[in-house]
Design a protein around this motif. Structure first.
Motif, short mmCIF file in Angstrom:
data_model
loop_
_atom_site.label_atom_id
_atom_site.label_comp_id
_atom_site.label_asym_id
_atom_site.label_seq_id
_atom_site.Cartn_x
_atom_site.Cartn_y
_atom_site.Cartn_z
N UNK A 149 20.52 -59.56 -32.37
CA UNK A 149 21.13 -58.46 -33.13
C UNK A 149 20.19 -57.26 -33.11
N UNK A 150 20.69 -56.12 -32.62
CA UNK A 150 19.86 -54.92 -32.48
C UNK A 150 20.56 -53.70 -33.06
N UNK A 151 19.75 -52.75 -33.49
CA UNK A 151 20.26 -51.46 -33.96
C UNK A 151 21.38 -51.62 -34.98
N UNK A 152 21.24 -52.58 -35.84
CA UNK A 152 22.35 -52.85 -36.74
C UNK A 152 21.89 -53.10 -38.17
N UNK A 153 22.86 -53.42 -39.01
CA UNK A 153 22.57 -53.65 -40.41
C UNK A 153 21.99 -55.06 -40.57
N UNK A 154 20.75 -55.11 -40.99
CA UNK A 154 20.08 -56.39 -41.24
C UNK A 154 19.38 -56.25 -42.59
N UNK B 231 21.57 -48.25 -41.95
CA UNK B 231 20.28 -48.85 -41.64
C UNK B 231 20.33 -49.54 -40.28
N UNK B 232 19.17 -49.66 -39.67
CA UNK B 232 19.05 -50.25 -38.33
C UNK B 232 17.83 -51.16 -38.32
N UNK B 233 18.00 -52.41 -37.95
CA UNK B 233 16.83 -53.31 -37.90
C UNK B 233 15.86 -52.90 -36.80
N UNK B 234 16.41 -52.41 -35.68
CA UNK B 234 15.56 -51.96 -34.58
C UNK B 234 16.07 -50.62 -34.06
N UNK B 235 15.16 -49.81 -33.58
CA UNK B 235 15.47 -48.60 -32.80
C UNK B 235 14.18 -48.29 -32.06
#
Lengths: 400, 354
Positions: A149-154, B231-235
């Motif tokens: 899961x990337x670039x998402x709500x976590x 919000x974004x876990x990664x960028x």
């Protein structure tokens, strides 16, 4: 408001099994996972019992193919294993094909490593990798990474023993509002000296097998576990022609606003949570076929929760039982563990027995289900109640 | 869908922000690598005996939330949603060290109880006798934004009308010591006015509590409308600009609509590059604002950013001390906030003048 959110996959690891199938076999065979603690060196080992997962950290790391320089806490290891099973169960092959998020829950986080290396950090560079793994969001970040899961709500929720139920609730809201197409929700907590000693000082740990809703209950057994559900929008279900395991039909969260660690005598918070969940589901109390109670086997919880159930359901109490005698109380994970059990109950039309019960409580005359019972089930109500007055109820249903 | 407004604010930070009649009138500067809050007189809000028993995080959270409620002119709320990276970390430290030092003997439950992450939210509910929805988000630098998003969804769908949200984190000695060891905290004492020029690794650690009353009903006390939060876990650094553009597009806005961008630069040479990506490209002609030289870095420091943006929108004043560049912008209608910590857990928040 009353339309349920589809559940398409689930995964679990607990003291009674390393996956969903093993957990179900233990549940229907009355097989408890409660034993003496073997993986934590504690002076309390002869006076407590726990729900411990058999695998060592090394075995879990190998199962996940992690390199030795990893900095996974046991919470992260357990969480990753359960979340991966959930994804597989939901037959998701391209996780980023839809807007996918992750909402996890934990109370222990990386405390297992912190308590092991607390002073060691000051002189040993090789253990300092665990410093960053302490905070509660770390295990969730790792699970997201492992799932791709990337670039998402976590995000992560920590509301003590109601945490994972709240993760399910927030996940359902994210799907309903269209913020996400798919969300993995659940929780993970490992055993630690921190929680063993914490609950010990509160004097609510049983020295033997925990006995929910029994007059002579002596307290809880701590457990460790992780479980996750996959929630998907109607659009994804239709496009992918997905099989649906059940629905998150209703949810309610309320605060007891009574005491930091004790529940109010009449279960005000739990009553409100159940009432709100029924309202969101557009159900009346009569629509509930089975209650999977929080039932921790502490003097306070079972009395307060029992009274709340009486307040909500009146004379016609549905069959109810607590599964804590199987798994122990798995703290932040418990809402997700019992969500998996609720969906299995719906699938197999089974009510699990409340193990270890001998004596009727004298404050009321409701008795939990004591034998495995086959019954057509359409709805299951699951309670999770925690420190800080946090009370949560989720209603699962077969039909949307 | 209902709109979401910020109707009351309460801030306890390393500046004297607890007094809502002021707006950074006097600035405290620091020359250290760990900075503490300017304490209000807690006894004005909490009975002295209770205040003594409370952990710092609880005290800051309870009082900041009280200030926000007074500011919004209300007595209670439908829900309380708290964000905290570490909870009452001093109590966690106290309990762990007691376990180790005394070989699991002679322990008392107080520090264990207070160490639970949802203690601040639980104590606020207890004080207000608020039996409504009560959540605590604990996801590093998006803990506060998760709380804001949860509140936004509930208010938009009329599941609640008035919600108290906040971000709170306190210092812990051991946590500071070990974060110095791994260079998350600058090894040298740094002049807070020159933090962005430090060219060194790590941040100046701070603490604080910023609470807000958010409502779907417009009031006279309104500060701002919350348009969106994501919000974004990664960028990666290269993805930040694209993410910002997409976020604005999703909200039918373009770069030109943004009157100010509030950035979370903390002077860590390794990670300020994420902010520089925005400030030297897409937003190079936009008024840029920074704030972590005032409040320090902590998991919920971005809640101070929201406090700052709320004040700017309401007062239409931009204090000199937070200007990152010199633009002639004098009307502030729409403000974009961007934050991340150590390259993870990024967030964009959009606020608009009411």
């Amino acid at each position: 408001m009353s339309k349920g959110v589809a559940i398409t996959g689930m995964g679990i690891i607990s003291a009674i099994g390393n996956n969903v199938a093993e957990n179900y076999q233990s549940l229907i065979n009355g097989k408890k996972g409660i034993s003496r603690v073997s993986k934590i060196d504690t002076i309390h080992k002869d006076d407590i019992m726990v729900g411990e997962i058999a695998s060592t950290n090394l075995e879990l790391e190998q199962q996940l193919g992690l390199t030795p320089d990893n900095n996974y806490s046991r919470t992260a290891l357990l969480g990753t294993i359960a979340a991966k099973e959930a994804i597989q169960d939901a037959k998701i092959f391209d996780i980023n094909a839809y807007k996918t998020g992750l909402v996890s829950a934990t109370s222990v986080g990386g405390m297992d490593m912190t308590e092991t290396y607390y002073y060691d950090y000051l002189e040993n560079k090789s253990t300092q990798k665990y410093i960053e793994g302490h905070h509660a969001g770390d295990s969730t970040q790792k699970i997201a990474e492992q799932l791709g899961i990337e670039k998402s709500l976590v995000t992560t929720i920590s509301t003590a023993c109601s945490s994972a139920a709240n993760a399910i609730m927030f996940g359902a809201r994210l799907i309903k509002s269209g913020k996400l197409d798919r969300v993995i929700v659940g929780g993970s907590d490992c055993l630690s000296k921190f929680t063993i000693n914490g609950f010990k000082t509160l004097m609510i740990l049983s020295d033997t097998y925990n006995t929910p809703f029994d007059e002579n209950r002596k307290g809880l057994n701590l457990g460790e576990a992780a479980a996750f559900l996959v929630l998907e929008s109607d659009k994804v279900i239709a496009t992918e022609k997905k099989e649906v395991l059940g629905y998150v039909k209703g949810y309610g969260n309320a605060n007891d606003a009574y005491h930091q660690t004790a529940s109010s005598e009449n279960g005000d918070g739990a009553t409100l949570a159940m009432q709100k969940a029924l309202k969101v589901a557009a159900y009346t109390a009569n629509d509930i076929d089975y209650i999977n109670a929080h039932g921790t086997a502490t003097g306070n919880n079972d009395l307060s929760e029992g009274r709340a159930i009486l307040r909500v359901f009146g004379e016609e109490i549905p069959d109810f039982s607590s599964t804590k005698a199987y798994t122990g109380h798995t703290l932040a994970a418990t809402g997700a563990i019992e969500a998996v059990y609720a969906i299995l109950a719906l699938k197999h039309n089974i009510i699990y027995p409340n193990l270890n019960f001998k004596t009727q409580m004298k404050e009321f005359d409701i008795t939990p289900q004591l034998e495995l019972k086959e019954k057509e089930l359409h709805t299951v109500l699951s309670n999770s109640l925690g420190f800080g007055g946090n009370c949560s109820t989720i209603i699962f249903s077969k039909e949307q | 869908m209902s709109a979401v407004y910020i109707t009351g604010i309460g801030s306890i930070s390393s500046q004297k922000t607890f007094d809502n009649t002021e707006f950074l009138n006097e600035i405290n500067t620091y020359t250290d690598n760990v900075i503490s809050v300017v304490n209000p007189n807690y006894k004005e809000y909490i009975p002295a005996a209770a205040a003594r028993r409370m952990a710092k995080g609880i005290k800051m959270g309870v009082v900041a939330s009280r200030i926000a409620l007074v500011d919004a002119n209300i007595n209670n709320v439908d829900a309380i949603i708290t964000g905290t990276g570490m909870g009452c970390v001093r109590d966690s430290e106290k309990f762990v060290s007691a376990i180790i030092d005394n070989n699991e003997q002679y322990l008392t439950p107080t520090s264990f109880i207070q160490s639970t992450h949802n203690t601040v939210g639980g104590q606020i509910a207890l004080g207000l006798q608020c039996k409504g929805y009560n959540f605590t988000y604990v996801h590093a630098s998006v803990s506060f934004e998760s709380a804001l998003l949860d509140a936004q969804l509930q208010l938009e769908n009329d599941e609640a009308n008035t919600i108290l949200i906040g971000g709170v984190d306190e210092h812990g000695d051991h946590t500071i010591t070990i974060h110095k060891l791994i260079n998350h905290i600058k090894s040298e004492k740094t002049d807070s006015t020159r933090i962005l020029d430090s060219k060194t690794e790590g941040a100046i650690f701070g603490e604080g509590a910023n609470f807000f009353v958010v409502s779907n009903q417009k009031q006279d006390s309104n500060y701002a409308e919350v348009i969106a939060v994501q919000t974004y876990n990664t960028l990666t650094e290269t993805e930040v600009s694209r993410a910002a553009q997409l976020f604005l597009e999703d909200n039918n806005l373009s770069i030109d609509n943004i009157d100010a961008i509030v950035l979370g630069n903390n002077g860590d040479v390794k990670y300020d590059t994420f902010y520089n990506e925005l400030s030297s490209n897409l937003f190079k002609d936009t008024q840029q604002v920074y704030y972590k030289h005032l409040c320090g870095e902590f998991n919920t420091a971005s809640s101070f950013g929201v406090w700052l943006a709320s004040k700017i929108l309401k007062t239409q004043k931009l204090p000199e001390v937070v200007r990152l560049n010199k633009k002639s912008t004098s009307n502030f209608t729409t403000i974009l906030l961007y934050n991340q910590y150590r390259g993870e857990n990024h967030s964009f928040t959009l606020l608009r003048k009411c």
